[in-house]
Design a protein around this motif. Structure first.
Motif, short mmCIF file in Angstrom:
data_model
loop_
_atom_site.label_atom_id
_atom_site.label_comp_id
_atom_site.label_asym_id
_atom_site.label_seq_id
_atom_site.Cartn_x
_atom_site.Cartn_y
_atom_site.Cartn_z
N CYS A 43 0.85 -1.20 -0.02
CA CYS A 43 -0.10 -0.11 0.00
C CYS A 43 0.81 1.29 0.01
CB CYS A 43 -1.02 0.04 1.26
SG CYS A 43 -2.24 -1.12 1.20
N LYS A 44 1.93 1.17 0.77
CA LYS A 44 3.03 2.44 0.89
C LYS A 44 3.50 2.72 -0.72
CE LYS A 44 7.05 3.98 3.15
NZ LYS A 44 7.95 3.87 4.23
N ARG A 45 3.71 1.45 -1.31
CA ARG A 45 4.50 1.79 -2.55
C ARG A 45 3.51 1.93 -3.73
NH1 ARG A 45 6.17 -3.55 -3.90
NH2 ARG A 45 4.66 -4.10 -5.10
N GLU A 46 2.04 1.86 -3.53
CA GLU A 46 1.10 2.29 -4.44
C GLU A 46 0.68 3.61 -3.96
OE1 GLU A 46 -1.61 -0.84 -4.84
OE2 GLU A 46 -0.47 -2.37 -6.02
N ASN A 47 0.87 4.09 -2.74
CA ASN A 47 0.33 5.26 -2.15
C ASN A 47 -1.34 5.24 -2.09
OD1 ASN A 47 0.55 7.84 -1.05
ND2 ASN A 47 0.39 8.84 -3.08
N ILE A 48 -1.70 4.06 -1.54
CA ILE A 48 -3.14 3.81 -1.40
C ILE A 48 -3.29 2.74 -0.17
CG2 ILE A 48 -4.08 4.12 -3.69
CD1 ILE A 48 -3.81 1.34 -4.19
N THR A 49 -4.53 2.98 0.28
CA THR A 49 -4.79 1.92 1.60
C THR A 49 -5.53 0.66 1.16
OG1 THR A 49 -6.98 3.28 1.71
CG2 THR A 49 -5.00 4.06 2.96
N LYS A 57 -14.57 -2.03 17.81
CA LYS A 57 -13.36 -1.49 18.45
C LYS A 57 -12.24 -2.15 17.76
CE LYS A 57 -15.71 -0.32 22.94
NZ LYS A 57 -15.64 -0.36 24.17
N LEU A 58 -12.04 -3.53 17.62
CA LEU A 58 -11.04 -4.17 17.13
C LEU A 58 -10.57 -3.62 15.81
CD1 LEU A 58 -11.32 -7.75 18.52
CD2 LEU A 58 -9.64 -6.14 19.10
N VAL A 59 -11.65 -3.52 14.71
CA VAL A 59 -11.42 -3.10 13.59
C VAL A 59 -11.13 -1.75 13.56
CG1 VAL A 59 -12.45 -2.44 11.31
CG2 VAL A 59 -13.06 -4.52 12.40
N ARG A 60 -11.17 -0.79 14.17
CA ARG A 60 -10.65 0.56 14.44
C ARG A 60 -9.33 0.64 14.74
NH1 ARG A 60 -15.71 4.46 16.61
NH2 ARG A 60 -17.11 4.11 14.83
N GLN A 61 -8.76 -0.64 15.55
CA GLN A 61 -7.45 -0.38 16.08
C GLN A 61 -6.48 -0.98 14.95
OE1 GLN A 61 -7.36 -2.60 19.86
NE2 GLN A 61 -9.09 -1.69 20.44
N LEU A 62 -7.18 -1.65 13.99
CA LEU A 62 -6.27 -2.04 12.81
C LEU A 62 -5.58 -1.14 12.05
CD1 LEU A 62 -8.58 -4.71 11.17
CD2 LEU A 62 -6.85 -5.15 12.86
N PRO A 63 -4.19 -1.40 11.58
CA PRO A 63 -3.50 -0.41 10.46
C PRO A 63 -4.59 0.09 9.59
CG PRO A 63 -2.24 -2.24 11.23
CD PRO A 63 -3.41 -2.51 11.50
N PRO A 64 -4.54 1.44 8.99
CA PRO A 64 -5.20 1.58 7.90
C PRO A 64 -5.52 0.69 6.80
CG PRO A 64 -3.93 3.55 8.82
CD PRO A 64 -3.28 2.29 9.37
N CYS A 65 -4.39 0.01 6.00
CA CYS A 65 -4.38 -0.59 5.14
C CYS A 65 -5.04 -1.90 5.50
CB CYS A 65 -2.94 -0.98 4.54
SG CYS A 65 -1.82 -1.82 5.76
N ASN A 66 -5.16 -2.54 6.52
CA ASN A 66 -5.88 -3.55 6.99
C ASN A 66 -7.46 -3.44 7.03
OD1 ASN A 66 -2.80 -4.02 8.14
ND2 ASN A 66 -3.84 -6.02 8.14
N ARG A 67 -7.56 -2.31 7.65
CA ARG A 67 -8.62 -1.72 7.98
C ARG A 67 -9.77 -1.55 6.61
NH1 ARG A 67 -7.71 2.20 11.08
NH2 ARG A 67 -8.14 3.66 9.61
N ASP A 68 -9.17 -0.53 5.86
CA ASP A 68 -9.70 -0.19 4.50
C ASP A 68 -9.91 -1.44 3.51
OD1 ASP A 68 -9.76 2.12 5.52
OD2 ASP A 68 -8.31 3.03 4.47
N THR A 69 -8.77 -2.30 3.54
CA THR A 69 -8.83 -3.40 2.86
C THR A 69 -9.90 -4.44 3.13
OG1 THR A 69 -6.45 -3.21 2.13
CG2 THR A 69 -7.53 -5.20 1.51
N MET A 70 -9.90 -4.38 4.35
CA MET A 70 -11.01 -5.32 4.85
C MET A 70 -12.34 -4.87 4.83
SD MET A 70 -11.24 -6.54 8.95
CE MET A 70 -9.49 -6.94 9.03
N LYS A 71 -12.53 -3.77 4.71
CA LYS A 71 -14.06 -3.06 4.57
C LYS A 71 -14.32 -3.22 2.88
CE LYS A 71 -16.39 1.47 4.99
NZ LYS A 71 -16.51 2.91 5.27
N ALA A 72 -13.35 -2.97 2.10
CA ALA A 72 -13.66 -3.20 0.76
C ALA A 72 -13.85 -4.63 0.31
CB ALA A 72 -12.52 -2.88 0.01
#
Length: 442
Positions: free
Chosen positions: A258-264, A364-379
């Motif tokens: 995600c950092k390489r692609e500059n997205i989450t 609460k656990l989902v909100r504690q996840l790193p942004p890339c994990n949380r956003d990918t999980m949501k998608a």
């Protein structure tokens, strides 16, 4: 006393496993009719090479199904067919009447082109017994089967002899030799050609042994140089810093990608989700049915080499290839989408008996996840929710998706506990997060 018959020599030849008649006139002599099964023997007057397996025109009833069409997997649909084996192909009819009708009208039937085909016994492709597979040069795959052991053996070797004969008979027509063969013989030896190959292999082996014995000092010098080269080679990190080696998509850490692609949310994940939602939501067994593994690996190679990817291309037409590649992406993450350090917390949350508190804990656990994990999980879970909405056509319920994605998205770092109990919790977590998507992610 027994009197010598003029046909005695010929009868003995016809009853042996395999025989080459050096005199072409011998093939015209009458054949004894006392055999138990005349269909197991055949004679050809075509002049062929001594080691050539003779083709047999054969017809009869056998079970068949087509399992692959040019690499695309098909569902097994066994049918009983009246099969005719000719010089170059295997033709299928419903019965002998249809064969007669087609011959009169000139109608073409379904057939397998045996030129360049391969045949082999298989136990993995079907639970039935006595199954063999024919793979054509164009990539079509057929299974043929019969409960009668003798019948299926006869068909296997008749087809194999036909395949072996195609494209190999012409070089030996000038020899003018007739071949007589019984169905019990598996294959004739290749005569002087086999001996020549063996002699060449022996000479090559002797040469290598002599070379290795006389030049052992040279080999030691080569080994020493290789060791020096290996110890002096640059590290992977150095090559990556210089740009000589780039991180791949499959098997890469999610945060790094995600950092390489500059997205989450990784670009590949987005592409797969869009492709499935555009043309595959009604596909039967979505994410449960496996796509062609070789095609999935080809797609993986294209993605890892950063080549331009178009999932609407005809080579990715099978939607199960796209879903298989997406599952492989999540399965090969070094740290899963639900990170190892959160695994026990998610398991404890799913054990909570009160539904409201259970959902709040997961939120609460989902909100504690790193942004890339949380956003990918949501998608991903938003996508899985759409699949459940179309469950009437794709037959994929929340329970089915939980079974598929549970072990893929959640994995303990050390598999030391009860795997069966662990798998139940993994499936339940995925099911609940699909059902309560709005309450957990919104």
């Amino acid at each position: 006393m027994r009197t010598k018959s003029t046909n005695l020599q010929h009868d003995r030849l016809s009853q042996s496993k395999s025989m080459v008649l050096l005199d072409p006139a011998e093939a015209t002599k009458p054949i004894s009719r006392h055999r138990r099964n005349l269909s197991q023997h055949y004679v050809t007057d075509k002049p062929v090479h001594k080691g050539f397996s003779v083709n047999q025109n054969k017809e009869g009833i056998i079970n068949k199904t087509k399992i692959s069409d040019k690499g695309k997997k098909l569902r097994k649909n066994w049918t009983t067919a009246y099969v005719v084996l000719s010089e170059e192909r295997l033709e299928f009819y419903k019965d002998a009447k249809e064969l007669t009708a087609n011959l009169k009208s000139g109608t073409k039937s379904e057939y397998i082109d045996l030129r360049g085909a391969q045949i082999e016994w298989t136990k993995e492709k079907s639970s039935r017994k006595n199954v063999f597979q024919i793979t054509t040069e164009s990539g079509n795959e057929f299974l043929l089967q019969s409960d009668a052991d003798i019948t299926v053996q006869e068909w296997f070797w008749a087809i194999r002899n036909t395949i072996d004969s195609l494209g190999t008979a012409q070089p030996f027509l000038a020899l003018g030799v007739n071949v007589r063969k019984s169905a019990s013989t598996e294959i004739l030896h290749h005569g002087f050609e086999l001996k020549e190959k063996k002699n060449e292999q022996r000479k090559s082996l002797v040469f290598k042994l002599n070379y290795s014995a006389s030049d052992s000092s040279d080999i030691n010098r080569v080994k020493t140089r290789l060791k020096k080269f290996i110890t002096r080679r640059p590290s992977l990190k150095t090559l990556q810093e210089k740009g000589l080696i780039k991180d791949q998509v499959f098997g890469c850490q999610l945060a790094t990608l995600c950092k390489r692609e500059n997205i989450t949310v990784p670009h590949f994940v987005r592409m797969c989700i869009e492709a499935v939602e555009n043309r595959g939501l009604d596909a039967d067994g979505l994410y449960r049915v496996s796509g062609n593994l070789s095609t999935i690996q080809k797609l993986r190679f294209v993605v890892n080499q950063e080549e331009k990817l178009n999932l609407d291309d005809s080579q990715w037409e099978d939607i199960h290839v796209v879903t298989g590649a997406l599952k492989m992406f999540f399965r090969e993450l070094p740290d899963p989408l639900f990170p190892h350090c959160f695994f026990e917390q998610f398991v404890e949350a799913i054990k909570i008996p009160e539904s409201d508190r259970q959902i709040q804990t997961l939120r609460k656990l989902v909100r504690q996840l790193p942004p890339c994990n949380r956003d990918t999980m949501k998608a991903l879970f938003e996508h899985l929710r759409k699949i459940v909405v179309n469950a009437s056509t794709n037959l994929m319920s929340t329970q089915s998706l939980g079974i598929v994605f549970g072990p893929t998205l959640l994995r303990p770092e050390n598999d030391s506990g009860n795997m069966a109990v662990c798998m139940v919790y993994q499936n339940q977590i995925v099911e609940l997060m699909i059902l309560e998507f709005n309450a957990i992610f919104c």
